[in-house]
Design an enzyme around this catalytic site. Sequence first.
Site, PDB file in Angstrom:
ATOM      1  N   LYS A 201      34.096  53.990  27.928  1.00 52.51           N
ATOM      2  CA  LYS A 201      34.064  55.066  28.425  1.00 52.51           C
ATOM      3  C   LYS A 201      33.537  56.360  27.795  1.00 52.51           C
ATOM      4  CE  LYS A 201      35.110  52.969  33.143  1.00 52.51           C
ATOM      5  NZ  LYS A 201      35.659  53.437  34.083  1.00 52.51           N
ATOM      6  N   ARG A 235      38.795  45.552  32.550  1.00 53.21           N
ATOM      7  CA  ARG A 235      37.015  45.152  32.960  1.00 53.21           C
ATOM      8  C   ARG A 235      36.141  45.992  31.496  1.00 53.21           C
ATOM      9  NH1 ARG A 235      33.429  48.288  34.962  1.00 53.21           N
ATOM     10  NH2 ARG A 235      32.115  48.151  36.251  1.00 53.21           N
TER      11      ARG A 235
HETATM   12  N1  HH2 Z   1      34.635  52.272  36.326  1.00 47.26           N
HETATM   13  C1  HH2 Z   1      33.076  51.531  36.591  1.00 47.26           C
HETATM   14  C2  HH2 Z   1      32.529  51.142  37.639  1.00 47.26           C
HETATM   15  N2  HH2 Z   1      33.978  50.213  38.589  1.00 47.26           N
HETATM   16  N3  HH2 Z   1      36.711  49.135  39.206  1.00 47.26           N
HETATM   17  C3  HH2 Z   1      36.950  49.357  38.583  1.00 47.26           C
HETATM   18  N4  HH2 Z   1      38.048  48.859  39.677  1.00 47.26           N
HETATM   19  N5  HH2 Z   1      37.864  49.713  37.831  1.00 47.26           N
HETATM   20  C4  HH2 Z   1      37.037  50.403  37.026  1.00 47.26           C
HETATM   21  O1  HH2 Z   1      37.354  51.835  35.474  1.00 47.26           O
HETATM   22  C5  HH2 Z   1      35.697  51.274  36.936  1.00 47.26           C
HETATM   23  C6  HH2 Z   1      34.661  50.667  38.426  1.00 47.26           C
HETATM   24  C7  HH2 Z   1      32.541  52.407  35.508  1.00 47.26           C
HETATM   25  O2  HH2 Z   1      31.511  51.973  35.026  1.00 47.26           O
HETATM   26  P1  HH2 Z   1      30.347  50.606  35.137  1.00 47.26           P
HETATM   27  O3  HH2 Z   1      30.533  50.007  36.129  1.00 47.26           O
HETATM   28  O4  HH2 Z   1      30.505  49.938  33.229  1.00 47.26           O
HETATM   29  O5  HH2 Z   1      29.423  52.248  35.147  1.00 47.26           O
HETATM   30  P2  HH2 Z   1      28.990  52.504  36.131  1.00 47.26           P
HETATM   31  O6  HH2 Z   1      29.375  53.399  37.515  1.00 47.26           O
HETATM   32  O7  HH2 Z   1      27.740  53.852  36.107  1.00 47.26           O
HETATM   33  O8  HH2 Z   1      28.135  51.331  37.004  1.00 47.26           O
END
Ligand code: HH2
Length: 254
Positions: A201, A235
């Site tokens: 992040k 995660r």
């Molecule tokens: N972070 C992201 C997405 N979903 N869900 C939970 N429970 N906790 C988190 O910290 C979280 C999440 C963001 O990360 P990522 O999926 O890699 O990116 P994007 O939202 O751009 O798809």
Amino acid sequence: MGVVNVTPDSFSDGGRYLDAKEAVAHARRLAEEGADIIDLGGESTRPGAAPVSERQELDRVMPVLEKISDLCVSVDTRRLNVMRAVLSGGASMINDVEALSAPWAHQLIANSDCAVCLMHMKGEPRTMQEAPRYDDVVGEVRDFLKDALRKATFAGIGRERIVVDPGFGFGKTVAHNMELLRRLGEIASLGVPVLAGLSRKSTIGALTGRPVGERLAGSLAMALLALQAGATILRVHDVKETRDVIAVWQAYKT
Ligand code: HH2
């Protein structure tokens, strides 16, 4: 929990697994590397991400889920109809960054036997990083999650099916994220497992000066700090490496 984003614009793996075959292969690889849960997402929630329609989200997620429903799959979604479809398709968990705020979401989950992740977010993804403010970030996040937990159990979702997540980076500055990490134990004191999503992040980018593709070391440091502070589900994008962190942590702890 290994992340598989079937999106063109996720901040770290956007566009890499848009093809269902690629996404399935990636999910299988993460499971082999030691992920207990695969978190499948069809919508990016990063600030400024393009909105997706319900149809698009389903078209991204369902063909992948169909091929990996033998695994423990969590689906990252805020939409009731997507939740309904993936539960019929074999998903084991709903990961909702809006903590079941869609109308009827509580009832849907209560009438299933899936697990659910209730996450804190301040504002909405498009604007959440525009100068977020709190008087006491940990207190506010804890109160929100306590209330979300109360609403979920009141609706008939057993506590044994619920995990909570402070939502690192969702309407939080670097200082807010670090304060939450330092005091994660206060979130864990709610009495249900805590999920922490810190992998790659932008806080890590801010602390190290590294672009998203070079944040592995920072992510592993975050993983260890989260474990130490009471997280039980991490995660992450880099499962193999995070497994090593967990092995070291478990040996140290016992
Ligand atoms: N972070 C992201 C997405 N979903 N869900 C939970 N429970 N906790 C988190 O910290 C979280 C999440 C963001 O990360 P990522 O999926 O890699 O990116 P994007 O939202 O751009 O798809």
